[in-house]
Design an enzyme around this catalytic site. Structure first.
Site: not given
Ligand code: IFM
Length: 445
Positions: A176, A360
């Site tokens: 990210e 994710e």
């Molecule tokens: O916890 C985070 C993760 O580290 C990166 N993506 C989003 C998740 C939730 O906020």
């Protein structure tokens, strides 16, 4: 919080039990990140950032986190019980290279052991090289804005590959970068804690260059061993929509945010050119030829939708809002399952040659009242995409267990396993039990 335990509606869509099944080779996965679960990340920039008064909600620092570093065997059993066939986790640069050029063999052995445990359970490792944290020595030199960072990151990545590469096929370089840029340089809630959009230029370029160097280095090392690996990046993409449909400025602002937050980096990894233009504020047009065609798949991290309003009275003139009628998570994020379909479709239109992996998707839901429906609703949208021929290879739920949610501290609970931070006991939530049936049957029943 709006509970959904007795409802079949998540967001705006009806989600009845579904008898369609996922492809046989669909990858079922859960994700974590080192700093959020391992504990004791003492040589990292986050370790020091967390100690600054006022930056973390309730002043909580990560400390021992979930003590995962000392619980590898136990936690690999948790993965086994979930029935996943893939596990996405990050290795920690600050532990592997705590001082410049000094590599900690014990840390590398530790990760090797972790991978052995996974493989013994039939779980394929999916390794992220950098998930938000940096060694403090890198941060001291300017972090991703430091001109030496691509070389340092390549050096580190080569070491990781030497130690683990023979056992790992699937890699993400950075997690990210869009979120890290926004949180670290615009909102000031991640290190280095800056709040000036003009500061994003150097780190944005540094991240892309670092990714590209690692991409080429790992492929070169794998090719020398006649091994085939796949490397991508995990991108945090959101749906951005104008807050007021009648307002042309909101439309302009939403389009602008979308271009900047969703597409600028993805496009650069395709074309080798980073373009970010913010009228009167910033104009980045940088050729980064080594970054062209440096993704073998697209990692999609999807959580929510934002409404964008143009507000000349606000710093930056752009406001992020949530629909008033939205169903939200414990963090107030709108639950908007259709967004994952819309983004997958756009990704496929823009990059038809690349498959997508949902690296994710998850929800902060302490009481576990919405999680099963949240996952179900998102997977129904993934099925819809698959039926339209959009290639989605797998789905990682975020997260295996509750963990340290950065500036939000330990409050938000994303886990399929609940963690009692006093005893480090892990308890499978009802949604986790349901997920473990799904991974075994591929059926959304
Ligand atoms: O916890 C985070 C993760 O580290 C990166 N993506 C989003 C998740 C939730 O906020």
């Amino acid at each position: 919080m709006i509970g959904l335990a007795h409802s079949s509606t998540v967001g705006a869509t009806e989600h009845a039990p579904d008898s369609r099944s996922f492809p046989q080779d669909f990858k079922w996965c859960v994700a974590t990140a080192a700093h959020q679960i391992e504990g004791g990340n003492t040589q990292s920039d986050w370790w020091n950032f967390e100690k600054v008064p006022g930056v973390i909600r309730d002043g909580q620092s990560s400390g021992a986190a979930c003590d995962h570093w000392n619980r590898l065997e136990q936690d690999s059993e948790l993965l086994s019980a979930l029935g996943v066939n893939q596990y996405r986790f990050s290795v920690e640069w600050a532990k592997i290279e705590p001082r410049p050029g000094e590599f900690d063999e014990e840390a590398l052995t530790h990760y090797r052991h972790e991978i052995e445990l996974l493989k013994a359970r039939g779980i394929r490792p999916f390794v992220t090289l950098q998930h938000f944290t940096l060694p403090q020595w890198v941060a001291d030199r300017g972090g991703f804005a430091w001109e030496g960072v691509p070389t340092a990151f390549e050096h580190y990545s080569r070491k990781v590959y030497e130690a683990l590469g023979s056992e790992v096929q699937d890699w993400t370089t950075l997690n990210e970068p869009q979120a890290l840029i926004a949180a670290g340089y615009i909102e000031g809630v991640f290190p280095p804690g800056l709040k000036d959009i003009k500061e994003i230029v150097a780190p944005a370029i540094g991240m892309i260059r670092s990714h590209a160097r690692a991409y080429h280095a790992l492929h070169e090392m794998a090719a020398a061993q006649d091994r085939k690996i796949r490397i991508g990046m995990a991108h945090h993409l959101r749906i951005f929509e104008p807050a007021r449909r009648w307002n042309p400025f909101d439309h302009w602002a939403a389009r602008f945010v979308q271009r900047f937050a969703n597409w600028a980096i993805l496009d650069a990894l395709k074309t080798g050119r980073l373009q970010i233009h913010i009228p009167f504020v910033l104009n980045i047009d940088e050729m980064i030829p080594e970054a062209a065609e440096t993704q073998d798949f697209i990692g999609l991290n999807y959580y929510s939708r934002d409404l964008i309003a143009f507000n000349p009275w606000k710093a930056g003139m752009i406001e992020r809002l949530t629909r008033k009628d939205a169903t939200v998570s414990d963090l107030g994020w709108e639950i908007y399952p259709e967004g994952i379909y819309r983004l997958a479709k756009k990704l496929h239109q823009r990059f038809p040659e690349l498959s997508i992996y949902v690296t994710e998707n998850g929800i902060a839901d302490r009481e576990d009242r919405q999680r099963e429906l949240f996952i179900r609703a998102h997977l129904q949208e993934i099925l819809r995409a698959l039926e339209e021929g959009i290639p989605i290879e797998g789905y990682c739920y975020w997260s295996l267990m509750d963990n340290y949610e950065w500036a939000e501290g330990f409050g938000p609970r994303f886990g399929l396993y609940e963690v009692n931070y006093s005893t480090q006991e892990r308890t499978l939530r009802p949604s986790g039990r349901w997920f473990s049936q799904l991974t075994r049957t591929g059926l959304l029943r």
